[in-house]
Design an enzyme around this catalytic site. Structure first.
Site, PDB file in Angstrom:
ATOM      1  N   HIS A 173       0.837  -1.204   0.000  1.00  0.00           N
ATOM      2  CA  HIS A 173       0.000   0.000   0.000  1.00  0.00           C
ATOM      3  C   HIS A 173       0.874   1.257   0.000  1.00  0.00           C
ATOM      4  O   HIS A 173       0.639   2.195  -0.776  1.00  0.00           O
ATOM      5  CB  HIS A 173      -0.912  -0.011   1.234  1.00  0.00           C
ATOM      6  N   GLU A 174       1.898   1.282   0.874  1.00  0.00           N
ATOM      7  CA  GLU A 174       2.791   2.449   0.942  1.00  0.00           C
ATOM      8  C   GLU A 174       3.557   2.635  -0.366  1.00  0.00           C
ATOM      9  O   GLU A 174       3.756   3.764  -0.837  1.00  0.00           O
ATOM     10  CB  GLU A 174       3.766   2.291   2.113  1.00  0.00           C
ATOM     11  N   HIS A 215       1.625   4.472  -2.991  1.00  0.00           N
ATOM     12  CA  HIS A 215       1.707   5.941  -2.947  1.00  0.00           C
ATOM     13  C   HIS A 215       2.902   6.433  -3.760  1.00  0.00           C
ATOM     14  O   HIS A 215       2.813   7.432  -4.480  1.00  0.00           O
ATOM     15  CB  HIS A 215       1.841   6.413  -1.496  1.00  0.00           C
ATOM     16  N   GLU A 254      -5.616   7.279  -0.749  1.00  0.00           N
ATOM     17  CA  GLU A 254      -5.638   6.051   0.049  1.00  0.00           C
ATOM     18  C   GLU A 254      -6.391   4.939  -0.681  1.00  0.00           C
ATOM     19  O   GLU A 254      -5.951   3.789  -0.708  1.00  0.00           O
ATOM     20  CB  GLU A 254      -6.279   6.316   1.413  1.00  0.00           C
ATOM     21  N   ASP A 310      -4.707   1.418  -1.953  1.00  0.00           N
ATOM     22  CA  ASP A 310      -5.309   0.113  -1.641  1.00  0.00           C
ATOM     23  C   ASP A 310      -5.542  -0.677  -2.928  1.00  0.00           C
ATOM     24  O   ASP A 310      -5.262  -1.888  -2.999  1.00  0.00           O
ATOM     25  CB  ASP A 310      -6.648   0.303  -0.915  1.00  0.00           C
TER      26      ASP A 310
END
Length: 424
Positions: free
Chosen positions: A284-285, A288, A362, A366
């Site tokens: 997930h990070e 970004h 976010e 995801d």
């Protein structure tokens, strides 16, 4: 007749306090709901739900008291001319110390010292209660009183060492900036932010926490393989001892260009059932990073910063603005403080807009992790973090839209599950 800046600012502060208190009351009501949202039934245990409710209600009650005291103090400071009084007293202190009170840099530093002492004194009771009563009551606080005060002293020392050169530079830039003042201020703050982003994790963060390389093993191999598959230039992989202060967990990454680092809280590793859940959180990070969210956010902040400095240059010589707040001179730092107060309405709108963008990011991160095949692991990881951090299970939609930079768990799980339902 001069515009009543001070009265307008105090009035808006009180209106915003009333509005935000209304939202807080709505959310407090959501905390009291005795049942889980249908989406989380059978996903979150009843025991964790009850603990989450108790924790959220405790924090909410504390928040009501803290915000009430804060609005009283902030309004009184502006309405009764406490800021100009501190400015005058700080000038007297400079003279008493045998220094030149006409030196605006020295006067400004003395003023900031007084403000810092005042803020430390007024904030300390709330910090102590939050840490050693609320956090301790619900099993999160792991630090001792000595460690708490040691961290506070380190923070003060760092402020004393780092603050004066920055303040001096800002004062000089404003005094000599001329028609290009906004550009000079923006360039200075841009360089400063880049330097701090580089220096903080290397020199400052280790003063408060211990960073150790993630031990060799399956988790390290999986994270390194994931980073390599995405061409993420991972140079170092750390574990930070967050458990020495709190049971809350997190993970983050930092670094420029080809010198990226990932940091895992030891509590994250302890709380997740298996390595796949931790890797899913990292996916997930990395989403970004891959989707350029960090760059977009950085650019947006720089644009907003430049616009703020542009606005400041338009009002910095306004005698009416300074006189409205009780100042008979026009110091550089005071001008910046007063300008920030006058644009509070715009700041609230901008903050709301940034929250909307952050929530969209976010969902996208995801979705990115899901495309990599981490759907079930990410789902399990998010649920586990929600449980272990005792995060709110029920959220008021108005409160969430206004305050949350991350979507509530219910919305994130629904978004993760939705493509699967379509595929079926």
């Amino acid at each position: 007749m001069a515009f009543p800046y001070m009265e307008a600012v105090v009035g808006f502060m009180i209106l915003m306090y009333i509005f935000e208190t209304y939202l807080d009351l709505r959310q407090h009501g959501a905390y009291k709901l005795p049942t889980l949202p249908k989406t989380l039934e059978g996903v979150i245990s009843q025991e964790k739900f009850e603990k989450s409710r108790a924790y959220s209600l405790d924090k909410s009650r504390f928040h009501f008291v803290h915000e009430f005291v804060t609005i009283l103090m902030d309004s009184a400071i502006l309405f009764f001319g406490i800021l100009p009084w501190i400015w005058k007293r700080s000038g007297d202190f400079v003279v008493y110390a045998g220094l030149n009170a006409d030196n605006e840099i020295l006067h400004t530093l003395a003023f900031l010292a007084g403000v810092m002492i005042w803020s430390q004194i007024t904030d300390l009771p709330f910090s102590l209660y939050s840490t050693f009563v609320i956090e301790a009551r619900h099993g999160f606080n792991k630090q001792t009183v000595w460690l708490f005060f040691r961290d506070m002293i380190k923070g003060i020392v760092l402020a004393v060492l780092i603050g004066p050169p920055i303040v001096a530079a800002i004062v000089v830039i404003v005094q000599k900036g001329g028609p290009y003042l906004a550009i000079y201020l923006w360039v200075f703050m841009l360089v400063l932010s880049l330097v701090m982003m580089t220096v903080y994790p290397i020199l400052i963060a280790p003063l408060f926490n211990k960073f150790t390389p993630l031990p060799d093993g399956e988790l390290r191999v999986k994270i390194e393989n994931l980073a390599a598959s995405l061409k993420f230039p991972l140079k170092k992989l750390f574990v930070v001892d967050g458990s020495t202060r709190s049971s809350h967990s997190n993970a983050y990454m930092y670094g420029f260009f080809k010198n990226k680092r990932i940091v895992l809280y030891d509590t994250l590793i302890q709380q997740c059932k298996n390595e796949e859940e931790v890797v899913a959180v990292i996916a997930h990070e990395l989403g970004h990073w891959k989707l350029n969210h960090t760059m977009y956010t950085f650019v947006a902040v720089q644009i907003l910063t430049f616009l703020q400095f542009g606005g400041y240059t338009l009002v910095r010589n306004s005698k009416d603005l300074f006189q409205s707040f009780g100042f008979d001179t026009q110091p550089v730092l005071i001008g910046l403080i007063l300008f920030q107060h006058t644009v509070i309405p715009l700041q609230h709108l901008v903050s709301f807009g940034l929250n909307l963008v952050s929530r969209a990011f976010e969902f996208q991160a995801d979705a990115f992790a899901k495309k990599l095949g981490y759907s079930s692991s990410l789902r399990a990881g998010l649920v586990k973090l929600q449980e272990e951090n005792l995060s709110a299970m029920n959220t008021d939609p108005w409160y969430s839209a206004y305050h949350y930079s991350h979507p509530p768990l219910v919305e994130r799980l629904a978004a993760i599950d939705e493509p699967d339902k379509k595929a079926d």
